[in-house]
Write an enzyme that holds these catalytic residues in place. Structure first.
Site: not given
Ligand SMILES: [Zn+2]
Length: 349
Positions: A18, A174, A204
């Protein structure tokens, strides 16, 4: 960044990084100083706990809080240009030969006077220039925040407008614990039709159901993290049959508590035993204070991945890169040649 000298010459590919999580600490301090932002930049340990993850604050919430803080630093187009350039230079210095940089133009324009489209244009221009300057390839992925569905169509339009100018993918990121992916099905359909490839953060911090949804409903060919797949043998079979790629990020997975013990990261088991397509990535080199070299060193020294498996991982990443076939083939040939030269291994090997 801590830096892992031993692996810095090993040619690598990073598919999951990112931009917002790749900003040099010193750059953040300079921005705060220039814009008189109210952060304790002269108390470095304290400042670091605000913008970096440390082992005493391991959680998804802590990570998402960093991104909320970082939004306040994107004050001008010059800053967007600078952080993009530095992110590409830092990747190249770590011998990342191909980088996919993902970013959220809404985040980059949250606390300034310009639009997400203008922020995106800055990233496109700066990344293209920096890539030429350091001789690596860079492609961009637009990342939509699950918790901001009202901004998603605007971001899809931006991504579609940039398809021929460096933007090749769409991502959903997010808080996957509290924000469902259902509202995004039509949007990801449109993205596929427009020629964008799909990588989705899933599994995740949740179980396999989010991974299955990303593969079956959002048409993701790559999953960001996907740790949760361990709990579902049927899904492992499905992902193996489809050739779904898993973008693992060892330090990130540990520091966000996606895994309990760093030395028990499942990447080796999922690769060697279950035959899944896997890669190693940084996620957020600045937030996690890690380089891709660090990740390769850890995978080799502590998880038991062999040099051949680590080379195969980069070649696999190249094959799953959101690239045109010509550039992809050049990248694969380049990596194969470098690996054949055999002079880029860690000194202690
Ligand atoms: Zn990521």
């Amino acid at each position: 960044m801590s830096g892992a000298g031993a692996w810095e010459k090993f040619p690598k590919v990073d598919l999951h990084r990112h931009l917002e999580g790749s900003i040099r600490l010193e750059t953040l301090r300079e921005i705060a100083r220039s814009y008189d932002l109210d952060y304790p930049i002269d108390d470095l340990p304290r400042f670091r706990t605000m913008v970096q993850m440390t082992p005493d604050q391991r959680s998804a919430e802590a990570l998402l809080a960093k991104f909320a803080v970082l939004r306040h630093f994107f004050r001008s187009e010059e800053i967007i240009t600078r952080i993009t350039r530095e992110a590409v230079l830092d990747a190249a210095a770590d011998e990342v030969r191909y980088l996919e940089l993902r970013f959220n133009p809404v985040a980059l324009s949250a606390h300034n006077e310009f639009t997400p489209a203008q922020a995106c244009r800055c990233v496109q221009n700066a990344s293209a220039l920096a890539a030429v300057d350091c001789g690596i390839d860079v492609r961009l992925i637009i990342s939509i925040n699950r918790s901001e569905p009202e901004r998603a169509h605007e971001l899809l339009d931006i991504a579609c407008d940039g398809v021929k100018e460096g933007i090749t993918g769409l991502d959903l990121s997010g808080d996957e614990v509290n924000a469902a992916a259902e509202p995004f099905i039509d949007l990801f359909d449109r993205a596929r039709s427009a020629g964008l490839d799909i990588s989705v953060h899933a599994g995740e911090w949740t179980g396999p159901e989010n991974i299955r949804f990303a593969i079956e409903e959002l048409n993701a060919t790559r999953i960001g993290h996907g740790i949760g797949i361990l709990d579902d043998p049927d899904l492992i079979s499905l992902a193996r049959e489809r050739g779904t790629l898993f973008e693992f990020c060892i330090t990130s997975n540990y520091l966000t508590a996606a895994i309990a013990v760093k030395k028990e990261h499942p990447v080796l088991e999922l690769t060697r035993k279950h035959g899944l397509s896997t890669t190693l990535n940084t996620d957020d080199p600045s937030i996690f204070d890690v380089t891709l070299s660090d990740e390769f060193e850890f995978a080799h020294d502590h998880l038991g991945l062999t040099i051949e498996e680590l080379r195969a991982m980069n070649l696999r990443a190249a094959r799953h890169a959101f690239l045109d076939d010509g550039t992809r083939n050049k990248l694969i040939t380049h990596l194969q040649q470098k690996y054949a030269e055999n002079d880029n291994l860690p000194a202690k090997m």
